[in-house]
Enzyme design. Sequence first.
Site, PDB file in Angstrom:
ATOM      1  N   GLY A 141       1.027  -1.179   0.073  1.00  0.00           N
ATOM      2  CA  GLY A 141       0.013  -0.059   0.025  1.00  0.00           C
ATOM      3  C   GLY A 141       1.146   1.164  -0.099  1.00  0.00           C
ATOM      4  CB  CYS A 142       1.220   4.398  -1.632  1.00  0.00           C
ATOM      5  SG  CYS A 142       0.635   6.042  -1.388  1.00  0.00           S
ATOM      6  CD  GLN A 143      -0.935   7.543   3.021  1.00  0.00           C
ATOM      7  OE1 GLN A 143      -0.788   7.596   4.476  1.00  0.00           O
ATOM      8  NE2 GLN A 143      -1.307   8.375   2.432  1.00  0.00           N
TER       9      GLN A 143
END
Lengths: 143, 427
Positions: A54-56
């Site tokens: 996930g990007c976060q």
Amino acid sequence: MTDMNSLAQAQQEVVDEFAMFSDWQDRYEHLIELGKDLPVIAPEKKTEENIVRGCQSRVWLNAEHKNGLVHFTADSDAMITKGLVALLVRVLNDRTPQEILNTPLTFIDAIGLREHLSPNRSNGLVAMLDQMKRYALAYSSKS
Amino acid sequence: MKSAAVQPAINVEEIRAQFPILKELVHGKPLVYFDNAATSQKPRRVIKAESAYYATINANVHRGVHTLSTKATEAQEAAREIIRKHINAKHAHEVIFTSGTTASMNLAAFSLGQLLLKPGDEVLISEMEHHANIVPWQMACERHGAKLKVIPVTDSGELALGSSDHLIDQFSDRTRILTISHVSNTLGTINPVKELIAEAKKRGIITVVDGAQAIAHLDIDVQDLSCDLYAFSGHKAYGPTGTGVLYGREELLERMPPWQGGGEMIDVVTFEKTTYAKLPFKFEAGTPHIAGIIGLGEAFRWMEDYDFAFAKASAERGKSAFAAHEHMLLEHATKELLAIDGLRIIGTAKEKVGVISFVIDGVHHYDLGTLLDQQGIAVRTGHHCTQPLMERFGVSGTTRASFACFNTIAEVDALVAGVKKAVKMLR
């Protein structure tokens, strides 16, 4: 005939548990605690291959097929994500691939944490859930 | 208590009353909007201007002979003129409308690449660039066999400029283009672009400025900066989404080949050859975002009315009243946040706009952003489209609060209290 330990039952237990909390702070504190109690994934399973990106925040997910059941272990680098990971593992762990594939997951909605499964959150949870179902699908064709 | 001593530079309540969204509740709490570097909120005048276009003069521009088309064209071109004036471009046709900074940068990289880049040439960027000022140039370099060179960033988040006789060590005799952000979206650093441009010009290097984070906060004068191209988005400057500008010096724009082909950008089309329209239409293929452009014009009028009126009274050159107000918020936030145990600010340059990026020991930015959201506070978390910069600072992401003219000291205090509450829950 009722299977007391069905996936549907496990979902209901989570819903009942969260119904005790009336405000957001208690709900999130409980979620953070659940994350802390999540059984640790074996270090050798925290591989690049098992990362759900996930990007976060990042999620590690490992699945094994034992005695007809799917056994999941998982982890995350963010605590709220880890709490949600713990809930998903608790509900879906050690079930048959068929049960995982055939039971709709309603508990996330019911406990007011739907927002974490919106694609916008980019926390790896949506991808994790997809991945869990993909494992179930792969194992179902074997069994 | 301590807040009472701080004198606001502008009448914030008067400004706030013009932003309808600030009355919204989030999770039952008053919205505290600190994600202005991603997109700013819009004043009622901008929202009205955009909807008035659709309600009263909707028609395609530059084509029809009918009344509505004339009115729409006039409104769009009036927006171009107000923007020209605001950034002090010499000619209105040097203002090209795009869909945002990203489109402006893709236009610049494609067209300048065609015009200038040969195998072995170099394009110079910096380590703090947004992906929109990295990837289009990487693509252009790949197409033309050129190389991307990078100016590093110091621990305080400033450009690591040359120590010896020249300002930039990375200039070489193959450098063709310098493309640099005016203000860093992640760090808030204001780069000394005027000095860098002057240095580049001595060597005949074409200069491009990514002004996405500067346009709403600094007094932009493209002639004073002497840049060749200057890109910005409308939606970060109180205007509609889907709007942006690429300013270009006339002489260079005349030489640059078009980026996208289609309607509006042609003079004569035959199957053998097409000749292109004159500036700015050569770079504006297809029907533009007319409603958005009209809204953008209104956003600049609004900024002039509310900012420049105050700015005229301000002796400090190059700093608007909005910027002065945001700077006060930044100083207050910096002081209060630093008092939190284990909190580290990423980006401590001397010259900053109202952007504060931070990390806290043992606290993941995703968790912090989520718990702030539960308290009605909107911040940005993650890598902010600057992955190389995150790697430079050895972090996977930060939490970023970015201020606008409508934010208040009380909101900063709410953020600080919100962070403290979240940290307590997470540790």
